[in-house]
Design a protein around this motif. Structure first.
Motif, PDB file in Angstrom:
ATOM      1  N   LYS A  19     -10.473 -62.655   4.927  1.00  0.00           N
ATOM      2  CA  LYS A  19     -10.250 -61.208   4.881  1.00  0.00           C
ATOM      3  C   LYS A  19     -11.550 -60.469   4.549  1.00  0.00           C
ATOM      4  O   LYS A  19     -11.827 -59.403   5.116  1.00  0.00           O
TER       5      LYS A  19
ATOM      6  N   PHE B 204     -13.754 -60.542   7.566  1.00  0.00           N
ATOM      7  CA  PHE B 204     -13.276 -59.615   8.593  1.00  0.00           C
ATOM      8  C   PHE B 204     -13.889 -58.234   8.384  1.00  0.00           C
ATOM      9  O   PHE B 204     -14.338 -57.591   9.336  1.00  0.00           O
TER      10      PHE B 204
ATOM     11  N   TYR C 126     -17.572 -58.347   9.433  1.00  0.00           N
ATOM     12  CA  TYR C 126     -17.788 -58.488  10.874  1.00  0.00           C
ATOM     13  C   TYR C 126     -17.386 -57.230  11.650  1.00  0.00           C
ATOM     14  O   TYR C 126     -17.947 -56.952  12.719  1.00  0.00           O
ATOM     15  N   ASP C 127     -16.415 -56.483  11.124  1.00  0.00           N
ATOM     16  CA  ASP C 127     -15.896 -55.297  11.812  1.00  0.00           C
ATOM     17  C   ASP C 127     -16.873 -54.132  11.626  1.00  0.00           C
ATOM     18  O   ASP C 127     -16.683 -53.246  10.796  1.00  0.00           O
TER      19      ASP C 127
ATOM     20  N   SER D 124     -10.667 -54.271  14.075  1.00  0.00           N
ATOM     21  CA  SER D 124     -10.750 -55.289  15.117  1.00  0.00           C
ATOM     22  C   SER D 124     -12.182 -55.819  15.175  1.00  0.00           C
ATOM     23  O   SER D 124     -13.138 -55.055  15.042  1.00  0.00           O
ATOM     24  N   VAL D 125     -12.305 -57.133  15.339  1.00  0.00           N
ATOM     25  CA  VAL D 125     -13.627 -57.755  15.473  1.00  0.00           C
ATOM     26  C   VAL D 125     -13.811 -58.192  16.921  1.00  0.00           C
ATOM     27  O   VAL D 125     -13.100 -59.064  17.412  1.00  0.00           O
TER      28      VAL D 125
ATOM     29  N   TYR E 256     -19.010 -60.164  16.397  1.00  0.00           N
ATOM     30  CA  TYR E 256     -19.157 -61.507  15.830  1.00  0.00           C
ATOM     31  C   TYR E 256     -20.589 -62.002  16.020  1.00  0.00           C
ATOM     32  O   TYR E 256     -21.213 -62.531  15.096  1.00  0.00           O
TER      33      TYR E 256
ATOM     34  N   LEU F 224      -6.775 -58.864  12.142  1.00  0.00           N
ATOM     35  CA  LEU F 224      -6.982 -59.720  10.975  1.00  0.00           C
ATOM     36  C   LEU F 224      -6.304 -61.074  11.135  1.00  0.00           C
ATOM     37  O   LEU F 224      -6.906 -62.116  10.847  1.00  0.00           O
TER      38      LEU F 224
ATOM     39  N   PHE G   6      -8.196 -63.112  13.580  1.00  0.00           N
ATOM     40  CA  PHE G   6      -9.485 -63.517  13.018  1.00  0.00           C
ATOM     41  C   PHE G   6      -9.310 -64.712  12.085  1.00  0.00           C
ATOM     42  O   PHE G   6     -10.130 -65.637  12.080  1.00  0.00           O
TER      43      PHE G   6
ATOM     44  N   GLU H  16     -11.163 -68.294  12.387  1.00  0.00           N
ATOM     45  CA  GLU H  16     -11.948 -68.882  11.312  1.00  0.00           C
ATOM     46  C   GLU H  16     -11.298 -70.142  10.753  1.00  0.00           C
ATOM     47  O   GLU H  16     -11.987 -71.073  10.348  1.00  0.00           O
TER      48      GLU H  16
END
Length: 317
Positions: free
Chosen positions: A103, A106, A109-110, A116-117, A122, A171, A174, A178
């Motif tokens: 989390k 996330f 990265y966002d 949303s990634v 990424y 999430l 993601f 991961e």
């Protein structure tokens, strides 16, 4: 594989990187052969600052929170912690912290904060730029080619995790990217990825020879090196459950996916062996409090970390 993004369990690259510093870490962990419990706390808590916070708890507050955790581990409320209850708690702890880490990642990265990634985001987080390789064009340089293959595998996992085919991962997706080992719909992908890497003859299984990879025994040697003997033992006794000399897809999954259950069971047995004063193979609250330091430097409390996480010691879990 993502260097630095999650615990090293699935990738040879990550295993090799970890091995490079193993000697130094072992010396810090067991100086002159004696176990340093504070090393475990520092490793799990993240450094001296967090360990200091752990120490700052008053004995009364530490005792109160520890008793609360013991009550939560005791699923049947009979006043004793069994191997099964300890193992289940440790596994739950593993998953909780893996999810918390994902989390946090996330959010990092966002980049545009749209919940949303994207694949580009990424790449930017991981490599500071967007990388795009041609799937059908191998590179001449061996290291670059190795990186290209790993990057393409990451892209395939990213696409598999993206269930709604949107422009990026939410999430839940993601977390699947991961930690595919935590999500059922990723299991088949993990197996297929492992078969593509190790099943050289394409029969849908991984033989001992394929398991050992490129190893070729020195014809002048009397016996295999120690690491090969260890790997053979793992293949025969840990993974090849039906003893047919090869790993089927489910057996393969137990190899390439983190075996948190086995780790948790081993730690639960260790705690009972060390703390069970009356040899009834279970732990009472009195036995735990008698050995409080050992319990607080074990995976049962995530090396004391749970005493600072309301998720574990709060009245409602």
């Amino acid at each position: 594989m993502r260097l630095g993004s999650r615990p090293a369990t699935l990738g040879l690259l990550l295993l090799c990187a970890a091995a490079a510093g193993a000697g130094e870490a072992e010396e810090l962990h067991y100086p002159r052969g004696e176990h340093r419990a504070d090393y475990d706390r520092e490793a799990l808590l993240g450094g001296e600052e967090e360990v200091d916070e752990y120490v700052k708890l008053t004995p009364e507050e530490q005792h109160k929170r520890l008793k609360s955790i013991i009550e939560k581990i005791d699923l049947d409320s009979d006043g004793f912690l069994t191997e099964s209850e300890l193992s289940s708690w440790i596994q739950m702890s593993f998953k909780h912290y893996a999810m918390q880490e994902a989390k946090q990642q996330f959010i990092e990265y966002d980049k545009n904060s749209d919940a949303s990634v994207s694949w580009d985001e990424y790449n930017i987080q991981m490599y500071d730029r967007v990388i795009d390789f041609d799937e059908n064009t191998a590179l001449d340089d061996a290291e670059e080619e190795s990186f290209r293959l790993l990057h393409l595998k990451d892209k395939k996992r990213f696409e598999k995790a993206n269930q709604d085919s949107g422009p990026g991962l939410n999430l839940e997706e993601f977390i699947a990217f991961e930690h595919p080992e935590e999500v059922d719909y990723m299991a088949e992908f993990v197996i297929q990825e492992a078969l593509e890497e190790h099943d050289k003859n394409g029969d849908g299984f991984v033989s001992l020879e394929e398991f050992l990879g490129d190893y070729r025994r020195d014809p002048t040697a009397n016996e295999d090196p120690e690491w090969i003997l260890v790997e053979k033992d793992r293949f025969l006794n840990d993974y090849d459950k039906d003893a047919d000399g090869r790993l089927d897809p489910q057996e393969l999954l137990s190899w390439v996916v983190p075996n948190n259950q086995g780790i948790a069971q081993e730690e639960a047995l260790h705690l009972i062996d060390e703390m069970d004063l009356n040899s009834d193979r279970k732990l009472s609250e009195a036995e735990i409090l008698e050995n409080q330091d050992l319990f607080l430097t074990s995976e049962a409390t995530d090396y004391g970390r749970q005493l600072h996480d309301e998720y574990f010691y709060h009245d409602e879990l």
